[in-house]
Design a protein around this motif. Structure first.
Motif, PDB file in Angstrom:
ATOM      1  N   THR A  32       0.853  -1.179   0.000  1.00  0.00           N
ATOM      2  CA  THR A  32       0.000   0.000   0.000  1.00  0.00           C
ATOM      3  C   THR A  32       0.893   1.234   0.000  1.00  0.00           C
ATOM      4  O   THR A  32       1.992   1.221   0.558  1.00  0.00           O
ATOM      5  N   TYR A  33       0.401   2.287  -0.646  1.00  0.00           N
ATOM      6  CA  TYR A  33       1.125   3.554  -0.731  1.00  0.00           C
ATOM      7  C   TYR A  33       0.137   4.673  -0.442  1.00  0.00           C
ATOM      8  O   TYR A  33      -0.918   4.753  -1.091  1.00  0.00           O
ATOM      9  N   THR A  34       0.485   5.536   0.502  1.00  0.00           N
ATOM     10  CA  THR A  34      -0.370   6.672   0.843  1.00  0.00           C
ATOM     11  C   THR A  34       0.488   7.913   1.022  1.00  0.00           C
ATOM     12  O   THR A  34       1.473   7.888   1.771  1.00  0.00           O
ATOM     13  N   ASP A  35       0.132   8.989   0.309  1.00  0.00           N
ATOM     14  CA  ASP A  35       0.724  10.300   0.548  1.00  0.00           C
ATOM     15  C   ASP A  35      -0.398  11.331   0.442  1.00  0.00           C
ATOM     16  O   ASP A  35      -1.553  10.948   0.204  1.00  0.00           O
ATOM     17  N   ALA A  38      -2.162  10.852  -3.089  1.00  0.00           N
ATOM     18  CA  ALA A  38      -2.507   9.556  -3.682  1.00  0.00           C
ATOM     19  C   ALA A  38      -2.624   8.484  -2.623  1.00  0.00           C
ATOM     20  O   ALA A  38      -1.971   8.539  -1.575  1.00  0.00           O
ATOM     21  N   GLN A  39      -3.451   7.501  -2.949  1.00  0.00           N
ATOM     22  CA  GLN A  39      -3.550   6.298  -2.124  1.00  0.00           C
ATOM     23  C   GLN A  39      -3.824   5.145  -3.079  1.00  0.00           C
ATOM     24  O   GLN A  39      -4.854   5.123  -3.756  1.00  0.00           O
ATOM     25  N   VAL A  40      -2.856   4.213  -3.174  1.00  0.00           N
ATOM     26  CA  VAL A  40      -2.972   3.084  -4.093  1.00  0.00           C
ATOM     27  C   VAL A  40      -2.567   1.807  -3.377  1.00  0.00           C
ATOM     28  O   VAL A  40      -1.935   1.841  -2.315  1.00  0.00           O
ATOM     29  N   ALA A  41      -2.920   0.671  -4.003  1.00  0.00           N
ATOM     30  CA  ALA A  41      -2.556  -0.625  -3.449  1.00  0.00           C
ATOM     31  C   ALA A  41      -2.113  -1.552  -4.577  1.00  0.00           C
ATOM     32  O   ALA A  41      -2.559  -1.429  -5.716  1.00  0.00           O
ATOM     33  N   ASP A  94       9.509   9.779   3.362  1.00  0.00           N
ATOM     34  CA  ASP A  94       8.718   8.546   3.369  1.00  0.00           C
ATOM     35  C   ASP A  94       9.122   7.653   4.531  1.00  0.00           C
ATOM     36  O   ASP A  94      10.281   7.649   4.958  1.00  0.00           O
ATOM     37  N   ASP A 106       4.296  -1.362   3.145  1.00  0.00           N
ATOM     38  CA  ASP A 106       3.520  -0.128   3.249  1.00  0.00           C
ATOM     39  C   ASP A 106       4.455   1.061   3.080  1.00  0.00           C
ATOM     40  O   ASP A 106       5.591   1.038   3.556  1.00  0.00           O
ATOM     41  N   HIS A 108       4.302   5.297   3.666  1.00  0.00           N
ATOM     42  CA  HIS A 108       3.606   6.458   4.186  1.00  0.00           C
ATOM     43  C   HIS A 108       4.431   7.675   3.772  1.00  0.00           C
ATOM     44  O   HIS A 108       5.533   7.885   4.291  1.00  0.00           O
TER      45      HIS A 108
END
Length: 116
Positions: A32-35, A38-41, A94, A106, A108
């Motif tokens: 998972t990637y969240t900034d 954007a938020q993607v998986a 990050d 993950d 963040h």
């Protein structure tokens, strides 16, 4: 820690075919990637996000800024995005969390400096 950060930044800098290989090797399939933007998986989501960044900032490269720090299964590091050899236009921070196999599970992300 440096190996993980190097692989992470190489993935963001890679062309699509090489990026797929780097994602498979260094990122958990359920990453998972969240900034703030954007938020993607998954590998496909992250691959598409990187494509979008390449389209928005053609010719720019990600570089490390300072030294990474970490504990347990977490690594934090700062990065820059800009023309190669120039002052980064974007600077971010990050924190990655690793899975049991040492792959990135993950991400963040935080944006410290962005262009107007």
């Amino acid at each position: 820690m440096n190996h993980v950060v190097d692989a992470y930044l190489a993935t963001w800098n890679a062309a699509p075919a090489e990026r797929e290989q780097l994602l498979a090797e260094h990122f958990s399939p359920d990453v998972t990637y969240t900034d703030p933007l954007a938020q993607v998986a998954g590998h496909a989501g992250l691959h598409a996000l990187v494509d979008g960044v390449h389209a928005q900032f053609p010719g720019f490269v990600f570089t490390p800024v300072g030294a990474p720090d970490g504990h347990h299964d977490r690594i934090r590091f700062q990065w820059g995005l800009g023309p190669e050899g120039a002052e980064p236009a974007v600077i971010g921070f990050d924190v990655v969390v690793l899975d049991d196999a040492g792959r990135i599970r993950d991400v963040h992300g935080f944006l410290d400096r962005v262009p107007a």
